[in-house]
Design a protein around this motif. Sequence first.
Motif, mmCIF file in Angstrom:
data_model
loop_
_atom_site.group_PDB
_atom_site.id
_atom_site.type_symbol
_atom_site.label_atom_id
_atom_site.label_comp_id
_atom_site.label_asym_id
_atom_site.label_seq_id
_atom_site.Cartn_x
_atom_site.Cartn_y
_atom_site.Cartn_z
ATOM 1 N N SER A 1 -43.603 18.588 -20.273
ATOM 2 C CA SER A 1 -43.724 18.757 -18.949
ATOM 3 C C SER A 1 -44.543 17.259 -18.032
ATOM 4 N N ARG A 2 -44.756 17.240 -17.238
ATOM 5 C CA ARG A 2 -45.816 15.930 -16.663
ATOM 6 C C ARG A 2 -46.289 16.942 -14.845
ATOM 7 N N LEU A 3 -47.391 16.133 -14.695
ATOM 8 C CA LEU A 3 -47.588 16.470 -13.559
ATOM 9 C C LEU A 3 -47.602 15.299 -12.252
ATOM 10 N N GLU A 4 -47.600 15.252 -11.027
ATOM 11 C CA GLU A 4 -47.109 14.637 -10.025
ATOM 12 C C GLU A 4 -48.068 14.630 -8.363
ATOM 13 N N ARG A 5 -48.157 13.549 -8.170
ATOM 14 C CA ARG A 5 -48.815 14.304 -6.685
ATOM 15 C C ARG A 5 -47.274 13.771 -5.605
ATOM 16 N N SER A 6 -46.796 15.021 -5.225
ATOM 17 C CA SER A 6 -45.947 14.752 -4.129
ATOM 18 C C SER A 6 -46.496 13.961 -2.262
ATOM 19 N N ALA A 7 -45.942 13.524 -1.862
ATOM 20 C CA ALA A 7 -45.819 12.758 -0.246
ATOM 21 C C ALA A 7 -46.686 13.349 0.131
ATOM 22 N N GLY A 8 -47.060 15.247 0.276
ATOM 23 C CA GLY A 8 -47.628 15.152 1.410
ATOM 24 C C GLY A 8 -49.113 16.000 0.727
ATOM 25 N N GLY A 9 -49.360 15.299 -0.805
ATOM 26 C CA GLY A 9 -50.867 15.758 -1.356
ATOM 27 C C GLY A 9 -50.942 16.132 -2.597
ATOM 28 N N ILE B 1 -41.250 21.186 -15.034
ATOM 29 C CA ILE B 1 -41.202 21.461 -16.565
ATOM 30 C C ILE B 1 -40.150 21.190 -16.813
ATOM 31 N N ARG B 2 -39.414 20.791 -17.663
ATOM 32 C CA ARG B 2 -37.488 19.847 -18.795
ATOM 33 C C ARG B 2 -37.703 20.686 -19.284
ATOM 34 N N LEU B 3 -36.984 21.512 -19.089
ATOM 35 C CA LEU B 3 -36.159 22.832 -20.266
ATOM 36 C C LEU B 3 -34.461 22.186 -20.630
ATOM 37 N N ALA B 4 -34.602 21.505 -21.879
ATOM 38 C CA ALA B 4 -33.789 21.344 -22.721
ATOM 39 C C ALA B 4 -32.787 21.920 -23.559
ATOM 40 N N SER B 5 -32.605 23.409 -23.172
ATOM 41 C CA SER B 5 -31.750 23.604 -24.167
ATOM 42 C C SER B 5 -32.607 25.372 -24.160
ATOM 43 N N PHE B 6 -32.077 26.610 -24.549
ATOM 44 C CA PHE B 6 -32.787 27.492 -24.546
ATOM 45 C C PHE B 6 -32.907 27.471 -26.331
ATOM 46 N N ASN B 7 -34.011 26.981 -27.218
ATOM 47 C CA ASN B 7 -33.831 28.036 -28.514
ATOM 48 C C ASN B 7 -35.036 28.831 -28.828
ATOM 49 N N LEU C 1 -43.575 29.431 -21.320
ATOM 50 C CA LEU C 1 -45.547 29.660 -20.536
ATOM 51 C C LEU C 1 -46.749 28.543 -21.034
ATOM 52 N N ALA C 2 -46.507 28.218 -21.340
ATOM 53 C CA ALA C 2 -47.763 27.123 -22.336
ATOM 54 C C ALA C 2 -47.556 26.115 -21.068
ATOM 55 N N ALA C 3 -46.980 25.281 -20.967
ATOM 56 C CA ALA C 3 -46.279 24.232 -20.177
ATOM 57 C C ALA C 3 -47.134 25.102 -18.433
ATOM 58 N N VAL C 4 -46.658 26.179 -18.380
ATOM 59 C CA VAL C 4 -47.101 26.829 -16.877
ATOM 60 C C VAL C 4 -48.559 26.631 -17.089
ATOM 61 N N GLN C 5 -49.160 27.521 -17.896
ATOM 62 C CA GLN C 5 -49.981 26.947 -17.991
ATOM 63 C C GLN C 5 -51.223 26.367 -18.303
ATOM 64 N N VAL D 1 -41.779 23.074 -10.271
ATOM 65 C CA VAL D 1 -39.882 23.124 -10.791
ATOM 66 C C VAL D 1 -39.948 22.790 -11.788
ATOM 67 N N LEU D 2 -38.636 23.474 -12.351
ATOM 68 C CA LEU D 2 -38.253 24.195 -13.240
ATOM 69 C C LEU D 2 -36.848 23.287 -13.514
ATOM 70 N N ASP D 3 -36.651 22.322 -14.561
ATOM 71 C CA ASP D 3 -36.015 21.140 -14.656
ATOM 72 C C ASP D 3 -34.646 21.599 -15.426
ATOM 73 N N LEU D 4 -33.216 22.149 -15.373
ATOM 74 C CA LEU D 4 -31.905 22.609 -15.559
ATOM 75 C C LEU D 4 -30.704 22.512 -16.014
ATOM 76 N N ARG D 5 -30.972 20.619 -15.653
ATOM 77 C CA ARG D 5 -29.956 19.567 -15.150
ATOM 78 C C ARG D 5 -29.745 19.501 -17.058
#
Length: 499
Positions: free
Chosen positions: A288-296, A302-308, A316-320, A331-335
Motif C-alpha cells: 500500500s501507499r498514500l498519494e495526493r490527488s490532483a484535487g488535493g 492497495i495493491r492485492l497481488a493474489s488471494f492467499n 484490512l490492515a492496509a485499509v486501517q 483504490v484497490l488494484d487487482l490488475r
Amino acid sequence: MERAAAPLGFATQALQAAAALLAAVVLQLGAVGGASAAQTYSLSSVAEDHLLEFVRQMEVRVDSGMEAVKAAAAQGADSPEAAEGRQIIQEVAEVVEANFSDVRAAGYDPQAWQQLKERALARPLRDRTAAYGVVRELLAVLRDPYSRFVTPTEFSAMLKYDVSGVGLNLGTAEEFANKTGMPLPEGRNVGSAAGGEGVWVVGLIKGLAADSAGLQQGDQLLELDGQQLQGQSPFQVASLMQGPEAAPEDALGLQGAAVRLKVRRFDGSKQAVTLQRPVRVLQSPVSSRLERSAGGEQVGFIRLASFNARAQRDTLAAVQRLQAAGASRLVLDLRDNRGGLVSEGIEVARLFLDDGALVVRTEGRARSSAAPITAAGAPATAAPLVVLVNDHTASASEIVAGALRDNCRAVLAGKRTYGKGLIQSVYELSDGSGLVLTVGKYVTPSGTDIDREGLSPDFRAMPAAEAADGVVRTCRLQRAPQLQAPQPAAAVAAAAAAS
C-alpha cells in the motif's frame, strides 16, 4: 515393444509445455494487439481454452497409441490390476454423473455418457495405466478444458496446498455431503441444529498435524482452545487454526503452539484432540501507499497481488493504516491478480460491503441448494472506492470486482477482465488418484456471467473523483429498491457458514 512408451511419454510432456507456452504468448499478444478491449478478452480467454482442450485431446491420442502398442504385445490379456482399473473408471463415471455441470453448453448428454461408460468398462485392460488412459478418453468427451484426471503422484502434490496450516480441508455440513458423497449421521442433516454446530472435516492430508493427532473425515469441530465454534464459518475456523508467522530467515526449527480441539465423531461421541500448529512462512500479497490527488485529496492505494491465506487480514490492515494516515479515498488494484483462494476473495469483498449485501451467486448442479453468500456485519470502511482491473484480472479477483460494482460500492477502471468463473471440485479416488471436475460457475449479484465474458470497466483509466462518484450515485438510484431490501437474519447466518 515396451521401449515405445518412453518417447511417447516424452512427446506428451513436450506437447504440454509447448501448448502452455503458446497460451502465454497468445494472452500477451491479445493484451497489446490492435483489437478493442472486448475483442482482446475474447481472443485471449477463448484461445487459452482451446489450447487446453487441444492438449487434453492430444494426451488421449498419445495414451491410445501407447496402449495399442502394449495391448498388441500382451495379446489383449487382462492383468490382475484390471479389476482395480475398472473400479477407477466406474468411480470417475459416477462422480461425473452426479456432479458435472456443463456450464459452457459443450453438449454433455447423460444418456450418451452412460453408453460411453458401459463401453469403457467392457474394454480389456492391460494395467492401471491403461485404465487411466480410458479415464482421460472419457473426460475428453466432456469438452471441458478444466476437468481433468490427476495421477496419485500429482494428487499428493495438490494436497500439500493447505489453508488451515495443519492439513485440514474444512467445510459446512452441505459441503461435506456434496464433496464426499457421504450421508451425514442420523439426526445431523444439513438443516438441523446439530448439523449446523461447528464445521466439518471434509478431508485430511496424511502425515500432517491433524492426521497425526487423530482427526478423522466426518468429525465436527465444536470447540477450539475453549472457544465455541457454533456460528463460525469454515474460513473463520481455518484462520483460527493457522499458526504464528515468522520471517523466512527466522522460521527454521521453530515450533508453533498447540491447539486444543473438541470434536464430535461420526458415531456421536465427543473427544478432545490436541495438535501442534506449525510456524508458517507466508508472503503478504498486499502492499500500500498514500498519494495526493490532483484535487488535493489523500488517496490510499492497495495493491492485492493474489488471494492467499493472508489476503483478507492484510487488506484490512492496509485499509486501517491508510485511513489513519488521512486517506479519504481508496483504490484497490487487482490488475494481474489471477485469483487464488475464492474464500479469501469473498472475505475481501465483505470488508467493503454493507450487512446483508450479496457477494456472489453460484449456478450448477452441485451448487443449486447453496445458501446465498452475503456480507455480515458493518463494513471496514465507507470511503469512496475505485477498483483497477485488466485482462489478467481473473477468478477470485473478478468475484471481488463484480461484488463491489454490482452493490454500487465501487467503479471499475482499466480493461475488461479475463473471464474465469468456473467452480471446480476435487475428488479423491480409491487408489489415491483424483478428479478435478467443473461443478458450476460464479455469477455476480446482478446476474453477470463472469465466465468467458469478464467484466467491462466503467472507465478505461483512473477517473476523476467527481466522475467516479457520479457513476456510484446513478447506480444507487437505479438499484435503490434492491439495495434497501433487508436480508432475513437467518439467510445472513447461513451465508456466513457457506463461505
